[in-house]
Design a protein around this motif. Structure first.
Motif, short mmCIF file in Angstrom:
data_model
loop_
_atom_site.label_atom_id
_atom_site.label_comp_id
_atom_site.label_asym_id
_atom_site.label_seq_id
_atom_site.Cartn_x
_atom_site.Cartn_y
_atom_site.Cartn_z
N LEU A 194 -6.83 103.08 2.50
CA LEU A 194 -6.90 103.56 3.88
C LEU A 194 -5.55 104.05 4.30
CD1 LEU A 194 -9.97 102.27 5.58
CD2 LEU A 194 -9.79 104.12 4.28
N GLN A 195 -4.42 103.00 4.06
CA GLN A 195 -3.14 103.12 4.75
C GLN A 195 -2.49 104.38 3.87
OE1 GLN A 195 -1.20 99.52 4.58
NE2 GLN A 195 -1.81 98.71 6.37
N ARG A 196 -2.87 104.53 2.60
CA ARG A 196 -2.09 105.71 1.78
C ARG A 196 -2.85 107.11 2.29
NH1 ARG A 196 -3.63 102.34 -2.69
NH2 ARG A 196 -5.23 103.61 -3.16
N THR A 197 -3.80 107.14 3.30
CA THR A 197 -4.12 108.58 3.65
C THR A 197 -3.78 108.57 4.99
OG1 THR A 197 -6.30 107.76 4.29
CG2 THR A 197 -6.15 108.57 1.71
N ALA A 198 -3.41 109.84 5.51
CA ALA A 198 -3.08 110.16 6.86
C ALA A 198 -4.33 110.49 7.68
CB ALA A 198 -2.38 111.53 6.71
N VAL A 199 -5.56 110.66 7.01
CA VAL A 199 -6.73 110.91 7.88
C VAL A 199 -7.91 110.45 6.72
CG1 VAL A 199 -6.88 113.15 7.02
CG2 VAL A 199 -8.18 112.48 9.12
N LEU A 395 -4.39 118.03 5.46
CA LEU A 395 -2.87 118.56 5.36
C LEU A 395 -2.24 118.59 7.00
CD1 LEU A 395 -2.76 120.78 2.23
CD2 LEU A 395 -2.28 118.18 2.50
N ALA A 396 -3.36 119.21 7.51
CA ALA A 396 -2.84 119.58 8.95
C ALA A 396 -2.41 118.32 9.72
CB ALA A 396 -3.99 120.24 9.77
N GLN A 397 -2.84 117.27 9.45
CA GLN A 397 -2.62 115.98 10.14
C GLN A 397 -1.08 115.41 10.24
OE1 GLN A 397 -5.23 114.79 12.11
NE2 GLN A 397 -6.36 116.46 11.47
N ASP A 398 -0.37 116.03 9.15
CA ASP A 398 1.06 115.49 9.08
C ASP A 398 2.05 116.20 9.71
OD1 ASP A 398 2.86 113.46 8.04
OD2 ASP A 398 1.55 113.44 6.15
N ASP A 403 3.88 121.20 4.77
CA ASP A 403 3.80 122.63 4.57
C ASP A 403 4.07 123.11 3.07
OD1 ASP A 403 3.13 122.78 7.22
OD2 ASP A 403 5.18 123.38 8.02
N THR A 404 4.88 122.79 2.45
CA THR A 404 5.22 122.91 1.07
C THR A 404 4.00 122.68 0.06
OG1 THR A 404 7.62 122.67 1.50
CG2 THR A 404 6.62 122.77 -0.69
N VAL A 405 3.41 121.60 0.19
CA VAL A 405 2.16 121.09 -0.23
C VAL A 405 1.24 122.08 -0.24
CG1 VAL A 405 0.63 119.50 -0.86
CG2 VAL A 405 3.21 118.83 -0.42
N ARG A 406 1.04 122.71 1.12
CA ARG A 406 -0.17 123.50 1.37
C ARG A 406 0.23 124.90 0.52
NH1 ARG A 406 0.54 123.17 6.07
NH2 ARG A 406 -1.39 121.88 6.93
#
Length: 495
Positions: A194-199, A395-398, A403-406
């Motif tokens: 869970l720590q590896r994920t932003a949400v 992706l929007a949580q970061d 943005d480049t990943v998106r």
């Protein structure tokens, strides 16, 4: 000479409810299940009618055999033709000529008083409806089921829970703490995942009744046997409860099978820590299973004795015999392929010996589909790939760091395909945070793309480790990691 007591045949209950109240019916069946397993009861309800069978004829046959009729009282039920046409005459008959006893269970506030039910004994006996959710609801339903069985068998006495000795309580506490430390809390697998994920992503679940050889068909047969979606927000604990603790979790590599299994472990741990008569969840890696063990239970005993849990053989054997464990078996696909069929048959044999006690298995979908036979569990769910909307939300949580990943996911369909698996989405965001388009790899095949992404991810993770000595090069570290991984796999130690 002591006379042998003859075993009573199971009492038969006819359960009537509105289609809108399927969840109430399922929840009540969860609490009836211990009586069903002990062959004290047989419970019929509309959801047990198999496709192609005449529902009215099945209903009539079940009514003719019933020792007791239960009505689940809700506004929807009392407003239905089912009550007005089918069940109201049963109520009148039971009152006039002493027919089969009818017991209403008040699930929601409704006008039962003016519907011919005022003279019947209702449950709960408090006069208030069953609570709508949570542990309070389950506590009331448990008492309701005990009261129902007592109506059928007045001589029956509710068993008192076994009082644990000091050593039993100590052993139980040690195992629960080992499970929590190893798999759940800081340093454990779930916490790290869970720590590896932003949400945290709410995974989409598809129910797969076609994936099972279900030994409880008559008790839990689904009306629809084809795959179907679960409602958004359905928790894995809810699915587990509906399956009476017998559950198969399927998914592609990186779909989140282990994380979902560990989330279930966490929730079951909370239950076991609150009450000493609740079985204890234990995670087992199936990668270490082999056919040399005389039984699946003997393999579990050896695993409990290992350094991970450090439980004596005697205590482990007693727990299994007394149905004190909930095995959560991770990675049927990690058993060597020639042994997977034998492993599944060993699990099925164990389930039969244990009278179909709770047990959860995870497996890759494609590996499971290759097997000739199926597991004998109650429910199977498959984790579906992430949707574009879920990926965008993630992706929007970061706050702009991704943005480049998106942008790259919008442009590169092969990259987007990888990102539909939660593990790969997490790896992409960690490897290419604050990156530019030029940082993304060029590739000639999907396999090459995945290899380069993993290499970039490893490099990124090594750079984050401040304690890594300067004399260790990336190439050297990568080589060592490869050697460690190869030996772990060779020795069937995936964790």
């Amino acid at each position: 000479m002591q006379q042998k007591t003859e075993k009573k045949p199971p009492y038969r209950i006819f359960l009537s409810s509105a289609p809108e109240d399927d969840e109430w019916c399922r929840r009540l069946m969860v609490h009836f299940q211990p009586f069903i397993r002990q062959e004290k009861l047989k419970v019929w309800h509309q959801g047990l009618v198999e496709p192609g069978i005449s529902a009215p004829e099945e209903r009539t046959r079940a009514l003719q055999k019933a020792d007791l009729i239960i009505l689940l009282l809700t506004p929807e039920y009392l407003a239905s033709d089912l009550y007005a046409i089918e069940d109201a005459p049963l109520v009148v008959g039971s009152q006039q000529d002493g027919g089969v006893q009818v017991v209403p269970i008040l699930c929601k506030e409704c006008s039962w008083e003016i519907m011919g039910l005022a003279d019947l004994q209702r449950l709960p006996d408090t006069g208030s409806p069953v609570p709508q959710a949570g542990e309070e609801r389950d506590a009331v339903l448990k008492q309701v089921v005990n009261d129902v069985y007592h109506l059928l068998d007045p001589d029956w006495i509710v068993p008192t829970p076994h009082s644990l000795s000091y050593d039993e309580r100590r052993n139980r506490r040690l195992l629960l703490q080992q499970v929590r430390t190893t798999w759940i809390e800081k340093g454990g697998m779930l916490e790290q995942s869970l720590q590896r994920t932003a949400v945290h992503l709410a995974l989409r679940l598809q129910e797969r009744p076609d994936a099972l050889d279900n030994p409880w068909t008559r008790q839990v047969q689904e009306l629809v046997r084809s795959p179907h979606m679960r409602s958004p927000g359905t928790s894995i604990l809810q699915v587990y409860d509906e399956a009476y603790g017998q559950l198969l979790i399927l998914g592609e590599p990186g779909a989140g099978k282990t994380t979902l299994l560990l989330e279930l472990t966490r929730d079951l741990l909370k239950r076991a820590e609150r009450a000493e008569d609740v079985p204890m969840p234990v995670v087992f890696n199936l990668s270490s299973w082999n056919s040399q063990h005389p039984s699946f239970a003997s393999w579990m005993i050896e695993e409990l004795k290992s350094s991970k849990y450090q439980i004596s053989r005697q205590v482990a054997a007693a727990w299994i015999e007394q149905h004190q464990l909930i095995p959560l078996l991770d990675g049927l696909d990690e058993v060597p392929e020639p042994l997977q069929e034998a492993c599944m048959q060993a699990i099925n044999a164990y389930q039969q010996e244990q009278q179909h006690s709770p047990l959860v298995v995870s497996c890759r979908s494609k590996d499971y589909e290759k097997l000739v036979s199926h597991l004998k569990l109650s429910k199977a769910v498959r984790i579906l790939p992430l949707t574009d909307e879920q990926i965008e939300t993630y992706l929007a949580q970061d706050q702009g760091h991704l943005d480049t990943v998106r942008t790259m996911l919008h442009q590169d369909q092969e990259l987007l395909k990888l990102a539909r698996q939660p593990l790969m989405l997490s790896i992409l965001t960690l490897a290419y945070q604050n990156s530019t388009v030029a940082d993304f790899p060029a590739y000639n095949s999907p396999e090459q793309l995945q290899r380069v992404i993993f290499a970039d991810y490893v490099r990124c993770m090594l750079q984050r480790r401040e304690e890594l000595p300067s004399w260790i090069s990336f190439t050297q570290a990568q080589s060592w990691l490869h050697t460690i991984a190869t030996n772990l796999q060779r020795n069937k130690q995936t964790v």
